[in-house]
Structure formats: C-alpha cells, structure tokens
Design a protein around this motif. Structure first.
Motif, PDB file in Angstrom:
ATOM      1  N   ILE A  38       0.856  -1.187   0.000  1.00  0.00           N
ATOM      2  CA  ILE A  38       0.000   0.000   0.000  1.00  0.00           C
ATOM      3  C   ILE A  38       0.887   1.230   0.000  1.00  0.00           C
ATOM      4  CG2 ILE A  38      -1.782   1.282   1.244  1.00  0.00           C
ATOM      5  CD1 ILE A  38      -2.684  -1.366   2.447  1.00  0.00           C
ATOM      6  N   LEU A  39       0.859   1.961  -1.104  1.00  0.00           N
ATOM      7  CA  LEU A  39       1.630   3.194  -1.245  1.00  0.00           C
ATOM      8  C   LEU A  39       0.693   4.367  -1.005  1.00  0.00           C
ATOM      9  CD1 LEU A  39       3.416   2.127  -4.535  1.00  0.00           C
ATOM     10  CD2 LEU A  39       4.503   2.257  -2.296  1.00  0.00           C
ATOM     11  N   VAL A  40       1.036   5.202  -0.043  1.00  0.00           N
ATOM     12  CA  VAL A  40       0.188   6.349   0.283  1.00  0.00           C
ATOM     13  C   VAL A  40       0.886   7.618  -0.179  1.00  0.00           C
ATOM     14  CG1 VAL A  40      -1.092   7.551   2.076  1.00  0.00           C
ATOM     15  CG2 VAL A  40      -0.618   5.103   2.320  1.00  0.00           C
ATOM     16  N   ASP A  41       0.331   8.234  -1.215  1.00  0.00           N
ATOM     17  CA  ASP A  41       0.918   9.478  -1.711  1.00  0.00           C
ATOM     18  C   ASP A  41       0.322  10.649  -0.945  1.00  0.00           C
ATOM     19  OD1 ASP A  41       2.523  10.979  -3.871  1.00  0.00           O
ATOM     20  OD2 ASP A  41       0.553  11.947  -3.888  1.00  0.00           O
ATOM     21  N   ASP A  42       1.165  11.341  -0.198  1.00  0.00           N
ATOM     22  CA  ASP A  42       0.718  12.409   0.691  1.00  0.00           C
ATOM     23  C   ASP A  42       0.747  13.768  -0.009  1.00  0.00           C
ATOM     24  OD1 ASP A  42      -0.109  13.711   2.978  1.00  0.00           O
ATOM     25  OD2 ASP A  42       1.873  13.710   3.920  1.00  0.00           O
ATOM     26  N   GLY A  43       0.039  13.855  -1.135  1.00  0.00           N
ATOM     27  CA  GLY A  43      -0.072  15.133  -1.842  1.00  0.00           C
ATOM     28  C   GLY A  43       1.176  15.547  -2.582  1.00  0.00           C
ATOM     29  N   SER A  44       1.876  14.602  -3.215  1.00  0.00           N
ATOM     30  CA  SER A  44       3.096  14.932  -3.959  1.00  0.00           C
ATOM     31  C   SER A  44       2.808  15.912  -5.086  1.00  0.00           C
ATOM     32  CB  SER A  44       3.722  13.662  -4.543  1.00  0.00           C
ATOM     33  OG  SER A  44       4.199  12.819  -3.518  1.00  0.00           O
ATOM     34  N   THR A  45       3.766  16.818  -5.306  1.00  0.00           N
ATOM     35  CA  THR A  45       3.625  17.805  -6.379  1.00  0.00           C
ATOM     36  C   THR A  45       4.566  17.502  -7.545  1.00  0.00           C
ATOM     37  OG1 THR A  45       5.207  19.245  -5.232  1.00  0.00           O
ATOM     38  CG2 THR A  45       2.870  19.619  -4.809  1.00  0.00           C
ATOM     39  N   ARG A  59      -0.230  -6.728  -6.829  1.00  0.00           N
ATOM     40  CA  ARG A  59      -0.372  -6.817  -5.377  1.00  0.00           C
ATOM     41  C   ARG A  59      -0.391  -5.439  -4.710  1.00  0.00           C
ATOM     42  NH1 ARG A  59       3.439 -11.693  -3.030  1.00  0.00           N
ATOM     43  NH2 ARG A  59       2.659 -13.386  -4.345  1.00  0.00           N
ATOM     44  N   SER A  60      -0.321  -4.400  -5.505  1.00  0.00           N
ATOM     45  CA  SER A  60      -0.156  -3.046  -4.971  1.00  0.00           C
ATOM     46  C   SER A  60      -1.403  -2.211  -5.159  1.00  0.00           C
ATOM     47  CB  SER A  60       1.023  -2.344  -5.666  1.00  0.00           C
ATOM     48  OG  SER A  60       2.191  -3.139  -5.636  1.00  0.00           O
ATOM     49  N   GLN A  61      -1.573  -1.251  -4.262  1.00  0.00           N
ATOM     50  CA  GLN A  61      -2.583  -0.204  -4.451  1.00  0.00           C
ATOM     51  C   GLN A  61      -2.001   1.120  -4.008  1.00  0.00           C
ATOM     52  OE1 GLN A  61      -6.020  -0.175  -1.718  1.00  0.00           O
ATOM     53  NE2 GLN A  61      -5.177  -2.014  -0.764  1.00  0.00           N
ATOM     54  N   ILE A  62      -2.472   2.170  -4.643  1.00  0.00           N
ATOM     55  CA  ILE A  62      -1.963   3.513  -4.352  1.00  0.00           C
ATOM     56  C   ILE A  62      -3.107   4.350  -3.785  1.00  0.00           C
ATOM     57  CG2 ILE A  62      -0.776   5.534  -5.286  1.00  0.00           C
ATOM     58  CD1 ILE A  62      -0.042   3.773  -7.738  1.00  0.00           C
ATOM     59  N   LEU A  63      -2.895   4.899  -2.614  1.00  0.00           N
ATOM     60  CA  LEU A  63      -3.848   5.846  -2.035  1.00  0.00           C
ATOM     61  C   LEU A  63      -3.324   7.250  -2.318  1.00  0.00           C
ATOM     62  CD1 LEU A  63      -4.450   4.212   1.489  1.00  0.00           C
ATOM     63  CD2 LEU A  63      -5.571   3.699  -0.689  1.00  0.00           C
ATOM     64  N   ILE A  64      -4.106   8.047  -3.019  1.00  0.00           N
ATOM     65  CA  ILE A  64      -3.654   9.373  -3.451  1.00  0.00           C
ATOM     66  C   ILE A  64      -4.431  10.446  -2.700  1.00  0.00           C
ATOM     67  CG2 ILE A  64      -3.306  10.904  -5.421  1.00  0.00           C
ATOM     68  CD1 ILE A  64      -3.440   8.374  -7.213  1.00  0.00           C
ATOM     69  N   PHE A  65      -3.731  11.214  -1.867  1.00  0.00           N
ATOM     70  CA  PHE A  65      -4.368  12.309  -1.136  1.00  0.00           C
ATOM     71  C   PHE A  65      -4.530  13.518  -2.058  1.00  0.00           C
ATOM     72  CE2 PHE A  65      -2.832  11.074   3.419  1.00  0.00           C
ATOM     73  CZ  PHE A  65      -3.696   9.988   3.386  1.00  0.00           C
ATOM     74  N   ASN A  66      -5.543  14.329  -1.767  1.00  0.00           N
ATOM     75  CA  ASN A  66      -5.754  15.538  -2.571  1.00  0.00           C
ATOM     76  C   ASN A  66      -4.829  16.681  -2.148  1.00  0.00           C
ATOM     77  OD1 ASN A  66      -7.077  15.804  -0.101  1.00  0.00           O
ATOM     78  ND2 ASN A  66      -8.559  17.283  -0.894  1.00  0.00           N
ATOM     79  N   LYS A  67      -4.190  16.542  -0.970  1.00  0.00           N
ATOM     80  CA  LYS A  67      -3.211  17.534  -0.516  1.00  0.00           C
ATOM     81  C   LYS A  67      -2.294  16.870   0.504  1.00  0.00           C
ATOM     82  CE  LYS A  67      -5.779  19.458   3.404  1.00  0.00           C
ATOM     83  NZ  LYS A  67      -6.228  20.699   4.074  1.00  0.00           N
TER      84      LYS A  67
END
Length: 317
Positions: A38-45, A59-67
């Motif tokens: 589980i890759l959590v993207d914490d609002g990358s620019t 086997r992977s999922q990406i959680l993408i934050f809006n900010k």
C-alpha cells in the motif's frame, strides 16, 4: 480475496527519484512472502504518482491524497486499508531497506512479538542536524514514557494488525507510535536494521520539529497516565491550588482581624488566583471526565482489550 500475510505501508511525498528503486527492492525482498503493498501518496507535487502508476504490480494499491496531510495521517490511511495479519511501515526515501522485512517478520512470528521495531545500527545521516537532535529526543522520550526503545525515529517496524489498527493515529503522533502501541498492551522488541544515505530528493525533517516533539510528548504522557481518568490530574492540581489559596486567605483574614491593612498586598492577589485557579482546574477535570465518557459510550468503545479467550475443559494442542 485471501488475507495476505503482511501489508507493507509506504508513505510517499515528492520521492519521484526513489520510486523505481524502492519498488524494485520491495518486490525482490518479498518475493517469497504473501504480501500486499500500500503506497500512500501524501499530496506529492512532482511525478511520484505517475511513476507509481506505471511501476506497481497486481499486489499493490496507491492511495492518493488531494493535498499534503502529513506522515501520521498517511500512515493511518495505509493502516486502515491494510488486510494483512501483520502490518509493516516504512518511509519511501530508500533509507529503510526492505530486505530487513523477512527477518523482522520471522522474529515477530517465532517469538510472538506484537511489535518489532527497527534500530538504525549504522545511521547514515549528518551528526549535528540529524543524529544529535535524534539522540536527545530518544533519551527524553525513553525516560519520560518508560517505553525503552533506542530509536524512535526509525520508521521500519512490523506490527500485529490488531495492534496497529487500534492505535488511533492523528496529528503528528507517528514519532510516538511505540508509546501508542504500548498503551494498547503491546509486547515489543527492537532489532538492528540497515540504513542508507538519502540519494534522491530532500529530507522533510529539520530542527524545527524539536518543539513539536516536546508538545506531542506532553500529550503522550497525558495519554499514558490520565487518558481514562483526567480528573486525577486536574482534580489533584485543583485541590492543591484551592487548599493553598484558602490557607493564604485565612492568613490574611487573621491579619485583618488583628487590625492589619491587607489591601494592595501581593499575597492577596496570590490567594485569589490560587482559589480561582483551583476551582477552574477542578471544573476542567469534571468536563474532561464527561468528554471521556462520551468518547467511549457514543462509539461503543471498550476501556479494555481482550487478548485471547480460553474455553475451560479444552486442552492445548
């Protein structure tokens, strides 16, 4: 879908240069383990999200934050979405080494640890700006919380799922995850792990976090000792303040009856402040008790955790 053995939660923030080598290292290190990533993207620019989308496997999922919400929130989201029996947390900057995960998992399973924490044996960071403040913070946290880990700054840890999912992460409490785990009754140990210098990108940490650590430490100490009984600290301080205030005012009353002029004396102001402060502290304690009761009862939360239930008459295998 069958429950994977481990869920690996990696927090990402502007790590475009590290994505490819990070994923390659994870896939290689975990090829013999049933895992989910589980890759959590914490609002990358930068282009971190695009690179993750292009390189992740089935086997992977990406959680993408809006900010950008911060590392604690990213970890909490990753843990919430985890399905594994064990949950591994690590940073996405390639300073943690995924090759340590199988060893830590084996240790957790064989010795039945609830938490196995990494300890950076040969830390590859600058001394003045990173190592020295970290050593001071580790010493302070150890001796105030009585949770004796050597390295609170190492993100590479493995938890039993029920421990990780009940810690209640928010704010910036990721530095105190071992303390939160201990609050849940976790048995924990630590083991030496590899640590690499940062090659790509810039560190997100600096000396400015020192004051945040101290503020969060005060909150942790309150959670440890008084979370379920706040009246014990507010009431004790309030009664002490009230008693001192009454003694001061009684002394002034005796002076007044003896003909002394007490008006304008600093001790009169001190006595009044102590009485009013004591009443306010006691009232705060009562309000805090009501809030704690509302917290538990409104959400049907329990003030205890049952580790296991053994049915009488059944023999262990």
């Amino acid at each position: 879908m069958a429950q994977p053995e481990i869920s690996v939660v990696v927090t990402i923030f502007n790590e475009e240069g590290n994505i490819a080598p990070l994923l390659e290292a994870i896939y290689h290190s975990l090829e013999s383990i049933d895992y989910e990533l589980i890759l959590v993207d914490d609002g990358s620019t930068d282009s971190s999200v695009d690179k993750m989308k292009a390189l992740t496997n089935e086997r992977s999922q990406i959680l993408i934050f809006n900010k950008n919400y911060g590392q604690t929130t990213a970890l909490a989201a990753g843990i919430d979405h985890s399905k594994g029996q064990y949950i591994v947390t690590m940073d996405g900057d390639l300073q943690n080494d995924p090759s340590d995960i199988p060893m830590m998992l084996d240790m957790a399973k064989k010795e039945d640890w609830d938490v196995v924490a990494g300890r950076r044996a040969n830390r590859q960071d600058g001394f003045v700006l990173r190592k020295l403040p970290s050593k001071m913070a580790n010493w302070l946290i150890r001796h105030t919380t009585k949770v004796y880990l050597s390295d609170y700054g190492c993100s590479l840890r493995i938890y039993k799922a029920q421990i990780a999912q009940n810690m209640g992460l928010y704010g910036e409490l990721h530095r105190f995850i071992p303390v939160l785990a201990k609050h849940e009754g976790a048995r924990m140990t630590e083991v030496d792990v590899k640590h690499h210098p940062r090659i790509h990108g810039a560190s997100k940490y600096g000396l400015s976090r020192t004051f945040k650590v101290i503020a969060d430490l005060i909150l942790m100490l309150f959670f440890q000792k008084y979370f379920q009984r706040p009246i014990h600290i507010f009431g004790t301080l309030g009664l002490l303040s009230l008693a001192l205030g009454i003694l001061v005012n009684f002394y002034l009353l005796v002076e007044k009856l003896m003909g002394e002029d007490i008006w304008g004396r600093p001790i009169l102001l001190v006595g009044s402040i102590l009485v009013l402060g004591g009443i306010q502290l006691i009232t705060t304690g009562i309000v805090a008790e009501i809030i704690v009761r509302t917290y538990f009862e409104s959400q049907n939360k329990k003030t205890y955790t049952v580790k296991a239930i053994h049915q009488g008459g059944k023999k262990e295998d």
